[in-house]
Scaffold this motif. Structure first.
Motif, short mmCIF file in Angstrom:
data_model
loop_
_atom_site.label_atom_id
_atom_site.label_comp_id
_atom_site.label_asym_id
_atom_site.label_seq_id
_atom_site.Cartn_x
_atom_site.Cartn_y
_atom_site.Cartn_z
N ASP A 156 -15.51 9.90 -86.65
CA ASP A 156 -14.82 10.10 -85.37
C ASP A 156 -13.42 9.50 -85.50
N LYS A 157 -12.71 9.31 -84.40
CA LYS A 157 -11.31 8.86 -84.53
C LYS A 157 -11.21 7.44 -85.10
N ASP A 158 -12.29 6.68 -85.02
CA ASP A 158 -12.21 5.29 -85.48
C ASP A 158 -12.80 5.06 -86.87
N SER A 159 -13.93 5.70 -87.15
CA SER A 159 -14.62 5.33 -88.40
C SER A 159 -15.63 6.38 -88.84
N ARG A 160 -16.16 6.14 -90.04
CA ARG A 160 -17.30 6.91 -90.53
C ARG A 160 -18.56 6.21 -90.08
N PHE A 161 -19.57 7.01 -89.73
CA PHE A 161 -20.80 6.37 -89.28
C PHE A 161 -22.00 7.26 -89.58
N LEU A 162 -23.17 6.63 -89.66
CA LEU A 162 -24.40 7.39 -89.82
C LEU A 162 -24.95 7.71 -88.44
N GLY A 163 -25.30 8.96 -88.24
CA GLY A 163 -25.81 9.34 -86.93
C GLY A 163 -26.81 10.47 -87.04
N LYS A 164 -27.46 10.75 -85.91
CA LYS A 164 -28.47 11.80 -85.89
C LYS A 164 -28.18 12.73 -84.72
N ILE A 165 -28.01 14.03 -85.01
CA ILE A 165 -27.76 15.00 -83.93
C ILE A 165 -29.02 15.14 -83.09
N LYS A 166 -28.85 14.97 -81.76
CA LYS A 166 -30.00 15.11 -80.86
C LYS A 166 -30.00 16.49 -80.18
N GLY A 167 -28.80 17.05 -79.99
CA GLY A 167 -28.73 18.35 -79.29
C GLY A 167 -27.36 18.50 -78.67
N ILE A 168 -27.28 19.29 -77.59
CA ILE A 168 -26.01 19.45 -76.87
C ILE A 168 -26.24 19.13 -75.39
N ASN A 169 -25.19 18.72 -74.70
CA ASN A 169 -25.36 18.43 -73.28
C ASN A 169 -25.07 19.69 -72.45
N GLU A 170 -25.03 19.53 -71.12
CA GLU A 170 -24.94 20.72 -70.24
C GLU A 170 -23.60 21.44 -70.35
N THR A 171 -22.59 20.77 -70.94
CA THR A 171 -21.32 21.48 -71.13
C THR A 171 -21.09 21.83 -72.61
N GLY A 172 -22.11 21.64 -73.41
CA GLY A 172 -22.03 22.08 -74.81
C GLY A 172 -21.52 21.03 -75.78
N LYS A 173 -21.26 19.81 -75.27
CA LYS A 173 -20.81 18.76 -76.20
C LYS A 173 -21.97 18.33 -77.09
N LEU A 174 -21.62 17.86 -78.30
CA LEU A 174 -22.65 17.45 -79.26
C LEU A 174 -23.15 16.05 -78.92
N ILE A 175 -24.48 15.90 -78.89
CA ILE A 175 -25.05 14.57 -78.66
C ILE A 175 -25.50 14.00 -80.00
N VAL A 176 -24.93 12.86 -80.36
CA VAL A 176 -25.27 12.20 -81.63
C VAL A 176 -25.77 10.78 -81.33
N GLU A 177 -26.92 10.48 -81.88
CA GLU A 177 -27.44 9.12 -81.73
C GLU A 177 -26.82 8.24 -82.81
N ARG A 178 -26.24 7.17 -82.34
CA ARG A 178 -25.54 6.25 -83.26
C ARG A 178 -25.89 4.83 -82.86
N ASP A 179 -26.44 4.07 -83.77
CA ASP A 179 -26.91 2.71 -83.47
C ASP A 179 -27.79 2.70 -82.22
N THR B 221 -21.57 11.45 -76.87
CA THR B 221 -21.26 12.89 -76.84
C THR B 221 -19.86 13.12 -77.40
N TYR B 222 -19.71 14.24 -78.08
CA TYR B 222 -18.44 14.56 -78.75
C TYR B 222 -17.99 15.97 -78.44
N ASP B 223 -16.68 16.14 -78.25
CA ASP B 223 -16.07 17.45 -78.14
C ASP B 223 -15.67 17.90 -79.54
N ILE B 224 -15.27 19.17 -79.64
CA ILE B 224 -15.06 19.74 -80.99
C ILE B 224 -14.03 18.97 -81.84
#
Ligand code: BTN
Length: 252
Positions: free
Chosen positions: A214-237, A242-245
């Motif tokens: 992301d804008k700050d760092s590299r990280f390990l994460g797990k995609i959980k799905g998308i929210n109601e507006t289509g943003k990506l949900i990633v579990e991190r720590d 949620t992330y936009d494109i």
């Protein structure tokens, strides 16, 4: 070139074919500005001189080897907050058409890159024109690598390279139109959760631990799905973010 596609009900009934152009999305957009054209109007070409990709990237092709086209939709029935569903149905329409033709591992990389055997085979660029709180028109641009024998872009492939089969471009295009039409009718029928559930089934890296940036760092994460507006949900720590494109990159 034929004048229209016979099999779909309303997509591809009005067609412009150009031997080459800058971008089919731009050609269709300027056509829309000039005159009233019906939903389903389509522009396709053999070669783009400045094909547009997502995030301001370019889409490079080899003349006559791939599918390069844009379709006009008029989804005024779709709430703006649900506009991401256009991305989902377009990705699904392309993926399903490819699935009928080629064996292999097919996935959608969020939001709608088409991946075959872990390499990108197609992409979608949707440009919406919003007026008075409604999606007045939507230009759905699709690029699909069909018959390239060599691909110089890193981590990309073509259907030919994965299957050893050559494909008829017009026939393939017509099949995508039929699939997109049936997904679009589901959208018109407000079958949002059905669309989302099938999309999630194909979502690349879903439920797996991977590296992201992301804008700050590299990280390990797990995609959980998308929210109601289509943003990506990633579990991190252990926290869902949620992330936009433009806010997240997948690291291979
Ligand atoms: C992406 O993956 O970045 C999206 C690529 C979209 C490419 C298609 S090719 C036809 C249409 N015209 C364009 O200029 N872009 C889209």
């Amino acid at each position: 070139m034929h004048k229209f596609f016979a099999k779909p009900l309303f997509l591809g009934k009005k067609v412009v074919f150009l031997t080459q152009c800058h971008s089919t999305n731009d050609e269709l957009a300027s056509w829309v500005k000039k005159e009233h054209i019906p939903e389903g109007a389509l522009v396709h070409t053999n070669h783009q001189l400045s094909g547009k990709g997502q995030r301001g990237n370019t889409w490079v092709d080899q003349p006559c080897k791939s599918l390069l086209f844009s379709i006009l939709l008029k989804p005024i029935f779709l709430p703006i907050k649900s506009q991401h569903l256009l991305n989902l149905i377009t990705g699904l329409a392309v993926l399903e058409t490819v699935k009928e033709e080629v064996n292999g591992d097919l996935k959608l990389k969020w939001p709608n890159d088409i991946y075959l055997n872990e390499k990108k085979v197609g992409g979608v660029l949707i440009e919406n024109n919003i007026k008075a709180g409604k999606i007045e028109s939507s230009i759905v641009g699709i690029g699909l690598n069909l018959n390239q024998e060599v691909i110089e872009v890193q981590n990309a492939t073509s259907l030919y390279l994965e299957s050893g089969t050559r494909f008829d471009r017009i026939d393939f295009l017509e099949r995508i139109l039929m699939s997109l039409e049936s997904w679009y009718l589901k959208l018109k029928d407000y079958r949002y959760s059905e669309i989302e559930n099938i999309y999630l089934k194909y979502l690349l890296w879903k439920g797996e631990l991977h590296m992201f940036q992301d804008k700050d760092s590299r990280f390990l994460g797990k995609i959980k799905g998308i929210n109601e507006t289509g943003k990506l949900i990633v579990e991190r720590d252990n926290i869902d973010q949620t992330y936009d494109i433009k806010e997240i990159q997948f690291i291979y």
